[in-house]
Scaffold this motif. Structure first.
Motif, PDB file in Angstrom:
ATOM      1  N   ASN A  17       1.114  -1.263   0.262  1.00 15.47           N
ATOM      2  CA  ASN A  17       0.434   0.664   0.161  1.00 15.47           C
ATOM      3  C   ASN A  17       0.690   1.318  -0.117  1.00 15.47           C
ATOM      4  OD1 ASN A  17      -2.552  -1.810  -0.093  1.00 15.47           O
ATOM      5  ND2 ASN A  17      -2.586  -1.446   2.359  1.00 15.47           N
ATOM      6  N   LYS A  18       1.779   1.214   0.994  1.00 10.14           N
ATOM      7  CA  LYS A  18       2.508   2.599   1.047  1.00 10.14           C
ATOM      8  C   LYS A  18       3.481   3.003  -0.486  1.00 10.14           C
ATOM      9  CE  LYS A  18       3.397   2.854   5.368  1.00 10.14           C
ATOM     10  NZ  LYS A  18       4.300   3.020   7.089  1.00 10.14           N
ATOM     11  N   LEU A  19       3.514   1.737  -1.222  1.00  6.28           N
ATOM     12  CA  LEU A  19       5.152   2.276  -2.375  1.00  6.28           C
ATOM     13  C   LEU A  19       3.796   2.696  -3.371  1.00  6.28           C
ATOM     14  CD1 LEU A  19       7.397  -0.896  -2.465  1.00  6.28           C
ATOM     15  CD2 LEU A  19       7.579   1.585  -1.095  1.00  6.28           C
ATOM     16  N   LYS A  20       2.464   1.249  -3.377  1.00 15.72           N
ATOM     17  CA  LYS A  20       1.848   1.775  -4.790  1.00 15.72           C
ATOM     18  C   LYS A  20       1.579   3.345  -4.129  1.00 15.72           C
ATOM     19  CE  LYS A  20      -1.174  -1.317  -5.266  1.00 15.72           C
ATOM     20  NZ  LYS A  20      -2.128  -2.536  -5.583  1.00 15.72           N
ATOM     21  N   THR A  21       1.032   3.841  -2.501  1.00 12.83           N
ATOM     22  CA  THR A  21       0.280   5.424  -3.590  1.00 12.83           C
ATOM     23  C   THR A  21       1.634   6.148  -3.724  1.00 12.83           C
ATOM     24  OG1 THR A  21      -0.952   4.315  -1.230  1.00 12.83           O
ATOM     25  CG2 THR A  21      -0.848   6.587  -1.759  1.00 12.83           C
ATOM     26  N   HIS A  22       2.934   6.554  -2.416  1.00 10.25           N
ATOM     27  CA  HIS A  22       3.922   6.811  -2.688  1.00 10.25           C
ATOM     28  C   HIS A  22       4.454   6.909  -3.648  1.00 10.25           C
ATOM     29  CE1 HIS A  22       3.675   8.727   1.644  1.00 10.25           C
ATOM     30  NE2 HIS A  22       3.234   7.159   1.760  1.00 10.25           N
ATOM     31  N   LEU A  23       5.106   5.982  -4.615  1.00 10.48           N
ATOM     32  CA  LEU A  23       5.355   5.823  -5.478  1.00 10.48           C
ATOM     33  C   LEU A  23       4.640   6.178  -7.444  1.00 10.48           C
ATOM     34  CD1 LEU A  23       8.248   3.163  -4.982  1.00 10.48           C
ATOM     35  CD2 LEU A  23       8.204   5.624  -5.472  1.00 10.48           C
ATOM     36  N   GLU A  24       3.104   5.623  -7.152  1.00  9.44           N
ATOM     37  CA  GLU A  24       2.019   5.327  -8.052  1.00  9.44           C
ATOM     38  C   GLU A  24       2.983   4.736  -9.408  1.00  9.44           C
ATOM     39  OE1 GLU A  24       2.008   9.967  -9.666  1.00  9.44           O
ATOM     40  OE2 GLU A  24       1.106   9.657  -7.713  1.00  9.44           O
ATOM     41  N   THR A  25       2.971   3.700  -8.524  1.00 12.37           N
ATOM     42  CA  THR A  25       3.492   2.061  -9.092  1.00 12.37           C
ATOM     43  C   THR A  25       2.646   1.841 -10.109  1.00 12.37           C
ATOM     44  OG1 THR A  25       3.369   0.191  -7.563  1.00 12.37           O
ATOM     45  CG2 THR A  25       5.149   1.206  -7.234  1.00 12.37           C
ATOM     46  N   ILE A  26       3.469   1.717 -11.461  1.00 13.77           N
ATOM     47  CA  ILE A  26       3.229   0.450 -12.787  1.00 13.77           C
ATOM     48  C   ILE A  26       2.476  -0.870 -12.758  1.00 13.77           C
ATOM     49  CG2 ILE A  26       2.788   0.338 -15.269  1.00 13.77           C
ATOM     50  CD1 ILE A  26       4.764   3.346 -15.169  1.00 13.77           C
ATOM     51  N   HIS A  27       4.150  -0.975 -11.650  1.00 12.95           N
ATOM     52  CA  HIS A  27       4.274  -2.989 -11.573  1.00 12.95           C
ATOM     53  C   HIS A  27       4.444  -2.779 -10.213  1.00 12.95           C
ATOM     54  CE1 HIS A  27       3.916  -6.908 -11.972  1.00 12.95           C
ATOM     55  NE2 HIS A  27       6.259  -6.623 -11.529  1.00 12.95           N
ATOM     56  N   LEU A  28       4.415  -3.684  -8.807  1.00 17.10           N
ATOM     57  CA  LEU A  28       4.626  -3.838  -8.466  1.00 17.10           C
ATOM     58  C   LEU A  28       4.563  -5.070  -7.731  1.00 17.10           C
ATOM     59  CD1 LEU A  28       5.552  -2.814  -5.047  1.00 17.10           C
ATOM     60  CD2 LEU A  28       3.659  -2.123  -4.571  1.00 17.10           C
ATOM     61  N   GLU A  29       6.109  -5.587  -7.113  1.00 13.20           N
ATOM     62  CA  GLU A  29       5.858  -6.955  -6.709  1.00 13.20           C
ATOM     63  C   GLU A  29       5.993  -6.601  -5.477  1.00 13.20           C
ATOM     64  OE1 GLU A  29       6.790 -10.496  -9.117  1.00 13.20           O
ATOM     65  OE2 GLU A  29       7.095  -8.780 -10.539  1.00 13.20           O
ATOM     66  N   VAL A  30       5.842  -6.889  -3.962  1.00 12.99           N
ATOM     67  CA  VAL A  30       6.102  -7.883  -2.424  1.00 12.99           C
ATOM     68  C   VAL A  30       6.023  -9.135  -2.922  1.00 12.99           C
ATOM     69  CG1 VAL A  30       5.246  -7.215  -0.765  1.00 12.99           C
ATOM     70  CG2 VAL A  30       5.102  -5.253  -2.698  1.00 12.99           C
ATOM     71  N   ILE A  31       7.344  -9.562  -2.910  1.00 12.18           N
ATOM     72  CA  ILE A  31       7.735 -10.966  -2.475  1.00 12.18           C
ATOM     73  C   ILE A  31       8.209 -11.678  -0.383  1.00 12.18           C
ATOM     74  CG2 ILE A  31       8.970 -13.027  -2.951  1.00 12.18           C
ATOM     75  CD1 ILE A  31       9.337 -11.221  -5.849  1.00 12.18           C
ATOM     76  N   ASN A  32       7.431 -12.086  -0.399  1.00  8.63           N
ATOM     77  CA  ASN A  32       7.745 -12.574   1.367  1.00  8.63           C
ATOM     78  C   ASN A  32       9.077 -13.720   0.961  1.00  8.63           C
ATOM     79  OD1 ASN A  32       8.535 -13.465   4.052  1.00  8.63           O
ATOM     80  ND2 ASN A  32       6.280 -13.262   4.366  1.00  8.63           N
ATOM     81  N   GLU A  33       9.988 -12.958   1.459  1.00  5.83           N
ATOM     82  CA  GLU A  33      11.394 -14.304   1.243  1.00  5.83           C
ATOM     83  C   GLU A  33      11.942 -15.269   2.586  1.00  5.83           C
ATOM     84  OE1 GLU A  33      13.695 -13.490  -2.441  1.00  5.83           O
ATOM     85  OE2 GLU A  33      14.206 -12.087  -0.681  1.00  5.83           O
ATOM     86  N   SER A  34      11.123 -15.132   3.861  1.00  2.00           N
ATOM     87  CA  SER A  34      11.107 -15.260   5.362  1.00  2.00           C
ATOM     88  C   SER A  34      11.151 -16.490   5.053  1.00  2.00           C
ATOM     89  CB  SER A  34       9.856 -15.073   5.824  1.00  2.00           C
ATOM     90  OG  SER A  34       9.910 -13.350   5.733  1.00  2.00           O
TER      91      SER A  34
END
Length: 112
Positions: A17-34
């Motif tokens: 949500n933060k990256l999408k809002t602040h960066l106005e992303t065209i493509h966004l992946e959030v990958i949990n590698e934990s």
């Protein structure tokens, strides 16, 4: 898009949500590698983000990474241990293979 998440994906959702809002992303992946690390099942401590934004235009890589780190300062101060960042402009993304390399397996710390 959020990948490899447990049922408890509060941190990943916040990152997205933060990256999408602040960066106005065209493509966004959030990958949990934990899951690749020695952490409890369902942990949200290690992430890779792939962010494509016009806001990266004319910014060197270090400033792109700093921008992402500043946006996610709260998460980095409250449990996110590692953050791998792929930050591209739309043109760079279009000219790339669009293949996100897997991070190396955890070696247990201290080079073990």
């Amino acid at each position: 898009m959020i990948r490899n998440l447990s049922n408890m994906n509060k941190v990943a959702t916040s990152i997205q949500n933060k990256l999408k809002t602040h960066l106005e992303t065209i493509h966004l992946e959030v990958i949990n590698e934990s899951y690749m690390h020695n952490v409890p099942k369902g942990a949200e401590t290690h992430f890779k983000v792939v962010a494509v934004s016009n806001k990266f235009f004319n910014l060197p890589l270090i400033k792109r990474h700093r921008t992402v780190n500043e946006i996610l300062q709260e998460e980095l101060n409250s449990g996110v241990h590692a953050l791998s960042i792929v930050a591209k402009t739309p043109e760079e993304w279009e000219n790339s293979t669009k293949i996100v390399e897997s991070s190396p397996s955890c070696r247990g710390g201290f080079g073990k």
